[in-house]
Motif scaffolding. Structure first.
Motif, PDB file in Angstrom:
ATOM      1  N   ALA A  14       0.843  -1.194   0.000  1.00 43.84           N
ATOM      2  CA  ALA A  14       0.000   0.000   0.000  1.00 43.84           C
ATOM      3  C   ALA A  14       0.879   1.246   0.000  1.00 43.84           C
ATOM      4  CB  ALA A  14      -0.897  -0.003   1.228  1.00 43.84           C
ATOM      5  N   PRO A  15       0.379   2.370  -0.557  1.00 41.89           N
ATOM      6  CA  PRO A  15       1.128   3.622  -0.485  1.00 41.89           C
ATOM      7  C   PRO A  15       1.414   4.008   0.963  1.00 41.89           C
ATOM      8  CG  PRO A  15      -0.678   3.797  -2.040  1.00 41.89           C
ATOM      9  CD  PRO A  15      -0.861   2.507  -1.316  1.00 41.89           C
ATOM     10  N   ALA A  16       2.485   4.732   1.174  1.00 41.32           N
ATOM     11  CA  ALA A  16       2.887   5.116   2.529  1.00 41.32           C
ATOM     12  C   ALA A  16       1.762   5.859   3.239  1.00 41.32           C
ATOM     13  CB  ALA A  16       4.139   5.985   2.470  1.00 41.32           C
ATOM     14  N   GLY A  17       1.501   5.463   4.477  1.00 40.59           N
ATOM     15  CA  GLY A  17       0.498   6.132   5.282  1.00 40.59           C
ATOM     16  C   GLY A  17      -0.916   5.653   5.068  1.00 40.59           C
ATOM     17  N   LEU A  18      -1.149   4.735   4.144  1.00 39.73           N
ATOM     18  CA  LEU A  18      -2.496   4.258   3.858  1.00 39.73           C
ATOM     19  C   LEU A  18      -2.744   2.963   4.622  1.00 39.73           C
ATOM     20  CD1 LEU A  18      -4.796   5.271   2.017  1.00 39.73           C
ATOM     21  CD2 LEU A  18      -4.088   3.576   0.347  1.00 39.73           C
ATOM     22  N   SER A  19      -3.835   2.918   5.356  1.00 41.01           N
ATOM     23  CA  SER A  19      -4.153   1.731   6.132  1.00 41.01           C
ATOM     24  C   SER A  19      -4.605   0.602   5.225  1.00 41.01           C
ATOM     25  CB  SER A  19      -5.264   2.047   7.140  1.00 41.01           C
ATOM     26  OG  SER A  19      -6.491   2.280   6.454  1.00 41.01           O
ATOM     27  N   GLU A  20      -4.600  -0.603   5.765  1.00 44.61           N
ATOM     28  CA  GLU A  20      -5.031  -1.765   4.987  1.00 44.61           C
ATOM     29  C   GLU A  20      -6.495  -1.633   4.590  1.00 44.61           C
ATOM     30  OE1 GLU A  20      -5.281  -6.649   5.381  1.00 44.61           O
ATOM     31  OE2 GLU A  20      -4.094  -5.484   6.818  1.00 44.61           O
ATOM     32  N   ALA A  21      -7.313  -1.111   5.503  1.00 39.25           N
ATOM     33  CA  ALA A  21      -8.738  -0.937   5.194  1.00 39.25           C
ATOM     34  C   ALA A  21      -8.931   0.074   4.070  1.00 39.25           C
ATOM     35  CB  ALA A  21      -9.494  -0.478   6.443  1.00 39.25           C
ATOM     36  N   ASP A  22      -8.190   1.189   4.118  1.00 37.35           N
ATOM     37  CA  ASP A  22      -8.288   2.183   3.047  1.00 37.35           C
ATOM     38  C   ASP A  22      -7.777   1.614   1.737  1.00 37.35           C
ATOM     39  OD1 ASP A  22      -9.413   4.135   4.600  1.00 37.35           O
ATOM     40  OD2 ASP A  22      -7.516   5.119   5.088  1.00 37.35           O
ATOM     41  N   TRP A  63       7.664  -4.144  -6.195  1.00 36.94           N
ATOM     42  CA  TRP A  63       6.896  -2.904  -6.327  1.00 36.94           C
ATOM     43  C   TRP A  63       7.595  -1.796  -5.554  1.00 36.94           C
ATOM     44  CZ3 TRP A  63       3.378  -3.686  -9.942  1.00 36.94           C
ATOM     45  CH2 TRP A  63       2.932  -4.994 -10.134  1.00 36.94           C
ATOM     46  N   PRO A  64       8.224  -0.845  -6.213  1.00 40.48           N
ATOM     47  CA  PRO A  64       8.282  -0.705  -7.669  1.00 40.48           C
ATOM     48  C   PRO A  64       9.267  -1.699  -8.283  1.00 40.48           C
ATOM     49  CG  PRO A  64       9.582   1.019  -6.645  1.00 40.48           C
ATOM     50  CD  PRO A  64       8.895   0.290  -5.527  1.00 40.48           C
ATOM     51  N   ARG A 117       0.605  -5.090 -22.302  1.00 41.89           N
ATOM     52  CA  ARG A 117       1.112  -5.661 -21.053  1.00 41.89           C
ATOM     53  C   ARG A 117       1.920  -4.639 -20.269  1.00 41.89           C
ATOM     54  NH1 ARG A 117       2.476 -11.393 -23.950  1.00 41.89           N
ATOM     55  NH2 ARG A 117       0.455 -12.378 -23.541  1.00 41.89           N
ATOM     56  N   ILE A 118       2.694  -3.828 -20.977  1.00 40.49           N
ATOM     57  CA  ILE A 118       3.446  -2.776 -20.302  1.00 40.49           C
ATOM     58  C   ILE A 118       2.488  -1.742 -19.714  1.00 40.49           C
ATOM     59  CG2 ILE A 118       5.018  -0.842 -20.688  1.00 40.49           C
ATOM     60  CD1 ILE A 118       6.533  -2.610 -22.663  1.00 40.49           C
ATOM     61  N   ALA A 119       1.430  -1.396 -20.460  1.00 32.40           N
ATOM     62  CA  ALA A 119       0.440  -0.440 -19.950  1.00 32.40           C
ATOM     63  C   ALA A 119      -0.213  -0.976 -18.680  1.00 32.40           C
ATOM     64  CB  ALA A 119      -0.611  -0.163 -21.019  1.00 32.40           C
ATOM     65  N   SER A 120      -0.489  -2.268 -18.644  1.00 27.43           N
ATOM     66  CA  SER A 120      -1.061  -2.870 -17.440  1.00 27.43           C
ATOM     67  C   SER A 120      -0.076  -2.790 -16.286  1.00 27.43           C
ATOM     68  CB  SER A 120      -1.439  -4.330 -17.700  1.00 27.43           C
ATOM     69  OG  SER A 120      -2.463  -4.431 -18.671  1.00 27.43           O
ATOM     70  N   TRP A 121       1.182  -3.108 -16.566  1.00 30.21           N
ATOM     71  CA  TRP A 121       2.219  -3.061 -15.531  1.00 30.21           C
ATOM     72  C   TRP A 121       2.340  -1.646 -14.964  1.00 30.21           C
ATOM     73  CZ3 TRP A 121       7.244  -6.302 -16.661  1.00 30.21           C
ATOM     74  CH2 TRP A 121       7.832  -6.689 -15.453  1.00 30.21           C
ATOM     75  N   ARG A 122       2.285  -0.659 -15.834  1.00 28.68           N
ATOM     76  CA  ARG A 122       2.329   0.733 -15.380  1.00 28.68           C
ATOM     77  C   ARG A 122       1.099   1.062 -14.535  1.00 28.68           C
ATOM     78  NH1 ARG A 122       2.778   4.324 -20.487  1.00 28.68           N
ATOM     79  NH2 ARG A 122       3.026   5.976 -18.934  1.00 28.68           N
ATOM     80  N   ALA A 123      -0.062   0.550 -14.931  1.00 27.41           N
ATOM     81  CA  ALA A 123      -1.287   0.806 -14.166  1.00 27.41           C
ATOM     82  C   ALA A 123      -1.191   0.224 -12.763  1.00 27.41           C
ATOM     83  CB  ALA A 123      -2.491   0.216 -14.900  1.00 27.41           C
ATOM     84  N   PHE A 124      -0.589  -0.958 -12.635  1.00 27.11           N
ATOM     85  CA  PHE A 124      -0.437  -1.560 -11.311  1.00 27.11           C
ATOM     86  C   PHE A 124       0.445  -0.679 -10.414  1.00 27.11           C
ATOM     87  CE2 PHE A 124      -0.734  -5.788 -13.794  1.00 27.11           C
ATOM     88  CZ  PHE A 124      -2.118  -5.667 -13.855  1.00 27.11           C
ATOM     89  N   HIS A 125       1.438  -0.017 -11.010  1.00 28.59           N
ATOM     90  CA  HIS A 125       2.262   0.903 -10.229  1.00 28.59           C
ATOM     91  C   HIS A 125       1.454   2.131  -9.812  1.00 28.59           C
ATOM     92  CE1 HIS A 125       5.679  -1.511 -11.621  1.00 28.59           C
ATOM     93  NE2 HIS A 125       6.417  -0.889 -10.739  1.00 28.59           N
ATOM     94  N   ARG A 126       0.671   2.668 -10.738  1.00 30.13           N
ATOM     95  CA  ARG A 126      -0.126   3.860 -10.402  1.00 30.13           C
ATOM     96  C   ARG A 126      -1.107   3.570  -9.280  1.00 30.13           C
ATOM     97  NH1 ARG A 126      -0.456   4.348 -16.044  1.00 30.13           N
ATOM     98  NH2 ARG A 126      -2.624   3.640 -16.002  1.00 30.13           N
ATOM     99  N   MET A 127      -1.680   2.355  -9.274  1.00 30.73           N
ATOM    100  CA  MET A 127      -2.644   2.003  -8.235  1.00 30.73           C
ATOM    101  C   MET A 127      -2.014   2.097  -6.847  1.00 30.73           C
ATOM    102  SD  MET A 127      -4.512  -1.370  -9.793  1.00 30.73           S
ATOM    103  CE  MET A 127      -5.206  -1.378 -11.436  1.00 30.73           C
ATOM    104  N   ARG A 128      -0.703   1.873  -6.793  1.00 30.74           N
ATOM    105  CA  ARG A 128       0.012   1.903  -5.509  1.00 30.74           C
ATOM    106  C   ARG A 128       0.815   3.186  -5.338  1.00 30.74           C
ATOM    107  NH1 ARG A 128      -3.339  -2.140  -6.179  1.00 30.74           N
ATOM    108  NH2 ARG A 128      -3.447  -3.340  -4.257  1.00 30.74           N
ATOM    109  N   ASN A 129       0.552   4.179  -6.220  1.00 28.32           N
ATOM    110  CA  ASN A 129       1.217   5.472  -6.131  1.00 28.32           C
ATOM    111  C   ASN A 129       2.723   5.326  -6.251  1.00 28.32           C
ATOM    112  OD1 ASN A 129       0.919   8.262  -5.967  1.00 28.32           O
ATOM    113  ND2 ASN A 129       1.373   8.290  -3.769  1.00 28.32           N
ATOM    114  N   LEU A 130       3.162   4.427  -7.128  1.00 25.28           N
ATOM    115  CA  LEU A 130       4.582   4.150  -7.316  1.00 25.28           C
ATOM    116  C   LEU A 130       5.017   4.571  -8.714  1.00 25.28           C
ATOM    117  CD1 LEU A 130       4.690   0.551  -5.784  1.00 25.28           C
ATOM    118  CD2 LEU A 130       5.448   2.672  -4.701  1.00 25.28           C
ATOM    119  N   ALA A 131       6.270   4.968  -8.822  1.00 27.31           N
ATOM    120  CA  ALA A 131       6.830   5.327 -10.120  1.00 27.31           C
ATOM    121  C   ALA A 131       7.078   4.062 -10.941  1.00 27.31           C
ATOM    122  CB  ALA A 131       8.131   6.091  -9.934  1.00 27.31           C
ATOM    123  N   SER A 132       6.742   4.119 -12.218  1.00 23.46           N
ATOM    124  CA  SER A 132       6.936   2.976 -13.104  1.00 23.46           C
ATOM    125  C   SER A 132       8.326   3.021 -13.725  1.00 23.46           C
ATOM    126  CB  SER A 132       5.879   2.986 -14.213  1.00 23.46           C
ATOM    127  OG  SER A 132       6.247   2.117 -15.266  1.00 23.46           O
TER     128      SER A 132
END
Length: 356
Positions: A14-22, A63-64, A117-132
């Motif tokens: 999860a992104p930093a500071g985000l709880s598991e529930a969030d 991740w990343p 497939r690369i676009a999907s991989w990038r999307a998975f990073h965005r979901m976690r607020n991570l740089a691709s």
């Protein structure tokens, strides 16, 4: 080896500071706000990426992700591995992927497949607020060169368009009973409402159709739940008239449908089932009717309904804008391809040599 069932099944932080529930609520928001086709593509791509990384680097995705791993993914999928040495790590990984049914062969996939497939991989990073890692200059250049190196004309989604004459042959091949009524209604609606994708056809419910004007005007109005180019609730209302409208109305009445899926499975006893017809079921219906109509195997795929509608519109001189109002193409350039194929033979410039 089985791929993860969905993007949430992978161990993503999860992104930093985000709880598991969030995090759970954020993931659910992504799922609800993403088209079903995209979710299926994400599921497939995550499974492929995870399996490739396990075979190539011995572990699950990071991740990343590291840039060298992302670069290896581009390089491994930008060359023909059939000519690689047997101990080449990329070839060894590909052999395992092929055995698991995750890869067809050693040839590099189409550039569009790699891009997706690369676009999907990038999307998975965005979901976690991570740089691709794919934003790195070297990755951008590698992808650009990979596209040019594998440049080739995209294969048509259907070998031939299902134009009006072909459609009539298929309709004539439908048999008696409820199965025949369903198949005729499906083909008529799929073609005459603008060349619908099979996912759009099977997603329709009875409630999406308005038959109030059918008795007096022979019209059926319908609204698709959503398409690749429109969001749910924003899809324009479409119309069926004439024989297509009669075919759909006849199917609804004969099947006794009042709510729920419009197109359903038919049992071997010719009764209407409860389950919604699948997209694969549409493909099977088309294969059966092509065979019964005496057309060659593989003559057309379900996308032929879509390409056939636009091809016929071009042949009949229908304005592109009018056809697009039904086909719901977002890009005029995409729809224009079908018109260009038809109009080139009728272009006066093609006969300049003999004109004099």
């Amino acid at each position: 080896m089985k791929p993860p069932r969905n993007p949430r099944s992978a161990p993503l932080p999860a992104p930093a500071g985000l709880s598991e529930a969030d995090m759970d609520r954020l993931t659910e928001l992504f799922v609800r706000g993403t088209p079903a086709n995209t979710l299926r593509a994400w599921e497939s791509d995550l499974g492929y990426i995870a399996a490739w990384r396990l075979q190539r680097f011995g572990g699950a995705p990071a991740w990343p992700e590291r840039e060298e791993v992302a670069l290896a993914f581009v390089l491994d999928h930008s060359r023909d591995l059939a000519t690689a040495a047997e101990d080449d790590p990329a070839r060894v990984a590909a052999e395992t992927m092929i055995a698991a049914g995750l890869r067809r062969g050693f040839a590099c996939p189409a550039p569009s497949t790699l891009d997706r497939r690369i676009a999907s991989w990038r999307a998975f990073h965005r979901m976690r607020n991570l740089a691709s890692p794919f934003e790195a200059p070297i990755l951008r250049q590698a992808r650009q060169k990979a596209r040019k190196a594998a440049d080739r004309a995209p294969a048509p989604k259907s070998a031939n368009p299902v134009t009006r004459d072909i459609l009539h042959q298929l309709l004539d091949a439908t048999g008696p009973g409820l199965r025949g009524l369903r198949d005729r209604a499906l083909l008529c609606l799929g073609w005459a409402s603008g060349g619908r994708r099979r996912s759009e056809i099977v997603a329709l419910n009875v409630e999406d159709l308005d038959l109030k004007a059918f008795a007096g005007q022979g019209l059926i109005r319908l609204r698709l739940p959503g398409t690749k180019t429109t969001t749910k609730g924003d899809t324009p209302r479409l119309v069926l008239q004439g024989r297509p409208a009669r075919a759909v109305a006849t199917w609804i009445a004969a099947a006794g449908l009042t709510a729920g899926p419009l197109f359903r499975r038919i049992t071997r006893h010719d009764t209407v089932g409860r389950n919604r017809l699948s997209a694969a079921g549409v493909a099977e219906i088309l294969r059966r009717l092509l065979r019964d109509a005496g057309l060659p195997e593989g003559f057309a795929a379900p996308h032929g309904l879509r390409s056939g509608f636009l091809t016929q519109a071009a042949r009949d001189g229908v304005a592109l804008q009018a056809a697009m109002r039904l086909s719901l193409h977002r890009s005029p350039q995409q729809a224009q391809k079908y018109y260009a194929d038809v109009e080139i033979a009728e272009n006066p410039a093609a006969g300049l040599f003999d004109a004099g």
